[in-house]
Design an enzyme around this catalytic site. Sequence first.
Site: not given
Ligand code: FAD
Length: 466
Positions: A39, A51, A236, A265, A308, A316, A445
């Site tokens: 996740g 959320k 800051v 943040s 990301d 996400a 509506h």
């Molecule tokens: P991540 O979710 O960061 O997952 C990467 C995973 O890779 C992690 O579990 C990590 O442990 C694992 N990992 C890393 N390196 C290794 C390795 N070498 N071997 C094995 N595992 C590894 N986005 C939205 O679209 N809507 C929202 O409302 C929203 N709200 C957010 C609120 C907050 C507070 C934050 C912090 C982010 C929010 N985001 C939101 C952004 C969203 O969470 C990210 O864009 C999304 O999680 C990115 O997905 P990802 O799979 O690229 O990376």
Amino acid sequence: MSDSFDLVVIGGGPGGYAAALYAASAGMQVALIEKDALGGTCLNRGCIPAKAFLETAAVKRHVDHSADFGIESGDASVQFAVTQQRKQKIVAGLVGGIAAMCKGRKVEVFNGVGSLGPDRTVSVAMNDGGSATITGTNVILASGSVPRTIPGFDVGGPIMTSDEVLDLDHVPARVAVIGGGAIGCEFASTFADLGAEVTILEGLPKILPGLDADVTKVVERSFKKKKITTKTGVQVTGHAPDGAGGTSVQFGEGESVDVDACIVSVGRRPFADQLGLDGTGVVVDERGFVRVDEFCRTGEPGVYAVGDLIDTPQLAHVGYAEAILVVKHALGEGPMPIMYDRVPWAIYCHPEVAWAGPGEDAAKDAGIDVVVGKHPFKFNSRAQIVGDTDGLVKVIAKRNPDGTPGQVLGVHMVGPWVTEQLSGGYLAVNWEATVDEVAEFIQPHPSMTELFGETMMSLTGRSING
Ligand code: FAD
């Protein structure tokens, strides 16, 4: 256990788990490596927990105004430890759901750190101390991002990033939020609604930079009503702990604010730190992003990167879209590259913000001749029934040679539940529909989406409600 797969995915966040599940549903043999919890950030430390907190804030707002609806409820007290437990239950359920889906689709999940070497070989240092070496015909790097910090604000005590805030079991009485972007504004909104004294410290001239100016104005006005203090254009400079668990955050020209929690943040940085990559053609740029082309291909044949970790919107659902793109590409299905300037955006502060396509200024800056229509929620019947009328819908359309509005370029919304209302606007923008075409659609509506229909209709030169 096989050691070769059609697809090996490193990272089990939205980009990684979506790729694994989608590929498995298409018949591929898949391995998914995650060092922490399935996740990723989204489920465990991001979208979902943030959320869940915002929903508690919404319930508090409703209870505070219940007398307006004829319900006398007395003074509402916040039991944030219960909020924390509720959020954790939601997270655990969703994380468990991903694990169950992986099992159901025969995705091989490796709990450990994956690192890529030459020839699409991935070494896994398992969390239980063991190790594995596997290869993929295709490999996806999806290791995501981590919070950025700023010098002098080491995490600990009152200094937190989003990771620590989401573990809180109480509402700090006084909160400083450094950074007025989407995540910062969501936390500011949450804690202000829950009764905290909140100060946002933003270095740029405006909070939520990049938003359409009309939308920003509504958020600023609403934040003022919540008594959030917003200081923009301030740097800051440091902080001085008060010895009682709080700290004094210093900013600008000798100003300071005393707080019990300071939420840093200031964005997130890509996390390629544990990916290895030695002996591969994968390039990590100077800002830490893995470099990819429009099909998310890295410099190493058969190796892709999504989410990301690459320099695309940190959302996400963009990660999901990239995962699907890559799987289709690997299967030779000739997918279309993603149009990043048209993806949906959503910010869940109160009032909510949602948009697709450029705002008015962005379209004009790009040299496009536009016609703009906007309507406020205050005349919308459903918004009045719900008792939440701050906000507007704004449509930016390309001007036809005869002066009339043509193709819908951007739909921008701020107000009640707009994150749930954007899909019509998103579709219009991405379908390259015209104002005339969309104005034909019937909206239910009474509903808040009537405002979207009304805004489109008014652009045709005719209207029912204003
Ligand atoms: P991540 O979710 O960061 O997952 C990467 C995973 O890779 C992690 O579990 C990590 O442990 C694992 N990992 C890393 N390196 C290794 C390795 N070498 N071997 C094995 N595992 C590894 N986005 C939205 O679209 N809507 C929202 O409302 C929203 N709200 C957010 C609120 C907050 C507070 C934050 C912090 C982010 C929010 N985001 C939101 C952004 C969203 O969470 C990210 O864009 C999304 O999680 C990115 O997905 P990802 O799979 O690229 O990376």
